[in-house]
Write a protein that holds these residues in place. Structure first.
Motif, PDB file in Angstrom:
ATOM      1  N   SER A 111      38.628   4.015  10.525  1.00 29.94           N
ATOM      2  CA  SER A 111      37.322   3.704   9.924  1.00 29.94           C
ATOM      3  C   SER A 111      37.345   4.175   8.486  1.00 29.94           C
ATOM      4  O   SER A 111      38.254   4.904   8.070  1.00 29.94           O
ATOM      5  CB  SER A 111      36.167   4.395  10.666  1.00 29.94           C
ATOM      6  N   LYS A 115      32.262   7.437   7.498  1.00 33.23           N
ATOM      7  CA  LYS A 115      31.641   6.634   8.546  1.00 33.23           C
ATOM      8  C   LYS A 115      32.478   6.695   9.820  1.00 33.23           C
ATOM      9  O   LYS A 115      33.706   6.583   9.767  1.00 33.23           O
ATOM     10  CB  LYS A 115      31.547   5.174   8.111  1.00 33.23           C
ATOM     11  N   TYR A 116      31.829   6.804  10.944  1.00 30.33           N
ATOM     12  CA  TYR A 116      32.407   6.633  12.276  1.00 30.33           C
ATOM     13  C   TYR A 116      33.581   7.551  12.597  1.00 30.33           C
ATOM     14  O   TYR A 116      34.671   7.078  12.932  1.00 30.33           O
ATOM     15  CB  TYR A 116      32.804   5.177  12.504  1.00 30.33           C
ATOM     16  N   ALA A 125      31.174  -0.225  13.783  1.00 27.06           N
ATOM     17  CA  ALA A 125      31.042  -0.919  12.491  1.00 27.06           C
ATOM     18  C   ALA A 125      30.403  -2.290  12.691  1.00 27.06           C
ATOM     19  O   ALA A 125      29.548  -2.710  11.898  1.00 27.06           O
ATOM     20  CB  ALA A 125      32.411  -1.049  11.830  1.00 27.06           C
ATOM     21  N   ALA A 128      26.705  -2.021  13.495  1.00 23.42           N
ATOM     22  CA  ALA A 128      25.911  -1.644  12.319  1.00 23.42           C
ATOM     23  C   ALA A 128      25.771  -2.795  11.332  1.00 23.42           C
ATOM     24  O   ALA A 128      25.022  -2.700  10.361  1.00 23.42           O
ATOM     25  CB  ALA A 128      26.550  -0.443  11.629  1.00 23.42           C
ATOM     26  N   ASP A 130      28.158  -3.876   9.348  1.00 19.85           N
ATOM     27  CA  ASP A 130      28.893  -3.559   8.121  1.00 19.85           C
ATOM     28  C   ASP A 130      29.634  -4.790   7.596  1.00 19.85           C
ATOM     29  O   ASP A 130      30.159  -5.587   8.373  1.00 19.85           O
ATOM     30  CB  ASP A 130      29.916  -2.441   8.377  1.00 19.85           C
ATOM     31  N   ALA A 131      29.715  -4.897   6.279  1.00 19.86           N
ATOM     32  CA  ALA A 131      30.436  -6.018   5.661  1.00 19.86           C
ATOM     33  C   ALA A 131      31.920  -5.733   5.532  1.00 19.86           C
ATOM     34  O   ALA A 131      32.729  -6.646   5.352  1.00 19.86           O
ATOM     35  CB  ALA A 131      29.852  -6.304   4.278  1.00 19.86           C
ATOM     36  N   GLU A 132      32.289  -4.445   5.602  1.00 19.92           N
ATOM     37  CA  GLU A 132      33.709  -4.102   5.527  1.00 19.92           C
ATOM     38  C   GLU A 132      34.012  -2.951   6.474  1.00 19.92           C
ATOM     39  O   GLU A 132      33.133  -2.198   6.884  1.00 19.92           O
ATOM     40  CB  GLU A 132      34.128  -3.768   4.090  1.00 19.92           C
ATOM     41  N   ALA A 133      35.291  -2.875   6.815  1.00 24.14           N
ATOM     42  CA  ALA A 133      35.788  -1.805   7.686  1.00 24.14           C
ATOM     43  C   ALA A 133      37.093  -1.334   7.066  1.00 24.14           C
ATOM     44  O   ALA A 133      37.451  -1.742   5.961  1.00 24.14           O
ATOM     45  CB  ALA A 133      35.986  -2.324   9.103  1.00 24.14           C
ATOM     46  N   ARG A 154      40.706  -0.988   2.896  1.00 29.07           N
ATOM     47  CA  ARG A 154      39.492  -1.705   3.317  1.00 29.07           C
ATOM     48  C   ARG A 154      39.842  -3.119   3.745  1.00 29.07           C
ATOM     49  O   ARG A 154      40.752  -3.735   3.179  1.00 29.07           O
ATOM     50  CB  ARG A 154      38.481  -1.757   2.162  1.00 29.07           C
TER      51      ARG A 154
END
Ligand code: GAR
Length: 196
Positions: A111, A115-116, A125, A128, A130-133, A154
């Motif tokens: 992650s 985050k996480y 992710a 949530a 999210d737009a990216e991980a 990313r």
């Protein structure tokens, strides 16, 4: 030349990438691959490459984390590592164990920390929105997944992603990130690596 021990729990694809990179002018060499699971596929892969391996089955130490770690530390200390890389090692280590290797134990986490931390990172992710991980390599400190960050990679979250699809996309980047970080770290450079 720095000596690197790698701890794994499963297939060991990150371990393999690290080992493959530790040749030629790389400032480190692998000296041990150890696992908490004698059946971990990565152990056989490491052995096939001629790397010494060790297995300490955590199931032999029910409710005895200190006992497990006392057994694990034996082959580890015998290998005299300068650096320890956790590479898909899925046991939480006690503060006593972590402190013993303070400043020289690395972990890869799937992650974009902070985050996480913990488990199920990709599902979290996605939930949530999210737009990216991505993935993070960090120094291991007693607090779980919270040590100083040494590098991040990313990836975009794509429409229709499942946790497995996202995990596979992140893993490709893990395989670039961890070797890049280890090369730099073993050379004494702690400037964070950023991949995108
Ligand atoms: C990797 O995705 C790694 O980031 C993750 O386990 C996988 C191991 O794959 N690690 C963690 O979740 C640590 N909390 P591998 O065995 O193929 O390298």
């Amino acid at each position: 030349m720095k000596r690197v021990a790698l701890l794994i729990s499963g297939g060991g694809s990150n371990m393999l990438r690290l080992v493959q990179d530790m040749t030629g002018d790389h400032p480190a060499r692998p000296v041990l691959v150890a696992s908490n699971d004698p059946g971990a596929a990565g152990l056989a892969r490491a052995a096939a490459l001629g790397i010494p391996t060790a297995a300490v089955d955590h199931r032999a130490f029910p409710r005895d984390r200190a006992g497990f770690e006392a057994a694990l530390i034996e082959p580890l200390l015998a290998a005299e590592p300068d650096i320890i890389c956790l590479a898909g090692f899925m046991r939480i280590l006690t503060p006593a164990f972590v402190t013993r290797f303070a400043g020289r134990m690395l972990n890869i986490h799937p992650s974009l920390l902070p985050k996480y931390p913990g488990l199920d990172t990709h599902a979290r992710a996605l939930a949530a929105g999210d737009a990216e991980a991505g993935a993070t390599v960090h120094l291991v400190t007693p607090e779980l997944d919270a040590g100083p960050i040494l590098g991040q990679a990313r990836v975009p979250v794509l429409p229709g992603d499942t946790p497995a699809m996202l995990a596979a996309r992140v893993l490709v980047q893990e395989h670039r990130l961890y070797p890049a970080v280890l090369r730099r770290f073993a050379a004494g450079d702690r400037t964070p690596v950023t991949l995108c």
